[in-house]
Design an enzyme around this catalytic site. Structure first.
Site, PDB file in Angstrom:
ATOM      1  N   ASP A 152       0.831  -1.206   0.000  1.00  0.00           N
ATOM      2  CA  ASP A 152       0.000   0.000   0.000  1.00  0.00           C
ATOM      3  C   ASP A 152       0.862   1.252   0.000  1.00  0.00           C
ATOM      4  OD1 ASP A 152       1.024  -0.178   2.528  1.00  0.00           O
ATOM      5  OD2 ASP A 152      -0.902  -0.077   3.577  1.00  0.00           O
ATOM      6  N   GLU A 153       2.045   1.138  -0.586  1.00  0.00           N
ATOM      7  CA  GLU A 153       2.980   2.260  -0.675  1.00  0.00           C
ATOM      8  C   GLU A 153       3.281   2.579  -2.142  1.00  0.00           C
ATOM      9  OE1 GLU A 153       5.589   1.476   3.382  1.00  0.00           O
ATOM     10  OE2 GLU A 153       6.254   0.613   1.481  1.00  0.00           O
TER      11      GLU A 153
END
Length: 222
Positions: A152-153
Site C-alpha cells: 500500500d505504498e
C-alpha cells in the site's frame, strides 16, 4: 523459377522465400518428371518448416516482451515496480547532476488499508488499488513516474520541479485524488492516506537511487 522450355501449362506452383517456383511437370521429359515432383515436395516441406519457425519465433518474441513487462511492472496496477523506479530515479539523478536542477519524490502511504481488505475482501481492495493508481497517474505529468513501492505504498518521481511549492502543490493534488470516495458495487469506500515530499538539489554526496527511495521524508501531509 523452374520452367520447361515451351511449356504450355504448369502442373504445380508454390512460393519459396517470396518467389514463385513453378514446375511444368507435364511438359518435362518422362525421365525428369519424378525428379521434378520430388524437388517440389521438398520445397513445400521447407516452406512449411520455415512458416512454423517464424510463427514460433514471433510467439517467443511476444512472450519475451510480456516477461520483460512483468519484470519491471506491478502485476495488479500496471505501474512501474521498485526495479523500474530505481532505474528511472538513477537517470533522473544523473540529469539533475548535469543540469543542477531539482527533482522531488512523493511518498504516498495508505493509512489503515488493511481494514478495507478485511471488511470488503481482497478482490475489492485490489479494485481500489487499481483505481487509486489511475487517479495518481492522472494527477501528475505524463513524464513523471508513478511506481508501486510496496503493498500500500507508492512513490511518485517528479522530474525537474521548479521548487518546494511546486512539489507541495502536486502532493496536495495527489492526496485529494486518492482520498476521494471509491464506489464498489453500490458501496462508497473512503481511503485515508498521507503524502510525504522529499526533494534535493545536486550536491557531490547525492545518495544512490535505492537509498533515496528508501529514506522517509521529514514532512508529511495527512
Amino acid at each position: 523459377m523452374i520452367r520447361a522450355a515451351g511449356a504450355a501449362f504448369h502442373d504445380r506452383a508454390t512460393v519459396f522465400g517470396g518467389l514463385a517456383v513453378i514446375i511444368a511437370v507435364a511438359m518435362l521429359p518422362l525421365m525428369f518428371r519424378g525428379l521434378a515432383k520430388r524437388i517440389l515436395v521438398r520445397l513445400e516441406a521447407a516452406i512449411s518448416e520455415r512458416e512454423v519457425f517464424l510463427a514460433e519465433l514471433e510467439s517467443a518474441h511476444k512472450m519475451g516482451e510480456e516477461l520483460r513487462g512483468l519484470a519491471y511492472h506491478d502485476a495488479l496496477t500496471g505501474l512501474p515496480n521498485r526495479s523500474l523506479l530505481y532505474d528511472r530515479l538513477g537517470l533522473a539523478i544523473t540529469q539533475a547532476r548535469r543540469q543542477e536542477s531539482l527533482l522531488a519524490l512523493l511518498f504516498l502511504d495508505l493509512d489503515g488499508f488493511k481494514n478495507v481488505n478485511d471488511s470488503l475482501g481482497h478482490a475489492s481492495g485490489d479494485r481500489v488499488l487499481v483505481e487509486l493508481a489511475t487517479r495518481v497517474r492522472s494527477s501528475v505529468r505524463a513524464g513523471d513516474t508513478v511506481a508501486r513501492f510496496g503493498g500500500d505504498e507508492f512513490i511518485v518521481l517528479l522530474d525537474s520541479v521548479t521548487g518546494a511549492q511546486d512539489a507541495a502543490h502536486v502532493a496536495a493534488k495527489v492526496l485529494d485524488a486518492v482520498q476521494a470516495p471509491y464506489r464498489l458495487d453500490g458501496h462508497e469506500v473512503s481511503v485515508a492516506a498521507s503524502v510525504g515530499v522529499g526533494q534535493q538539489r545536486h550536491h557531490p554526496g547525492w545518495p544512490t537511487p535505492s537509498s533515496t527511495a528508501r529514506n522517509s521524508p521529514e514532512g508529511a501531509w495527512g
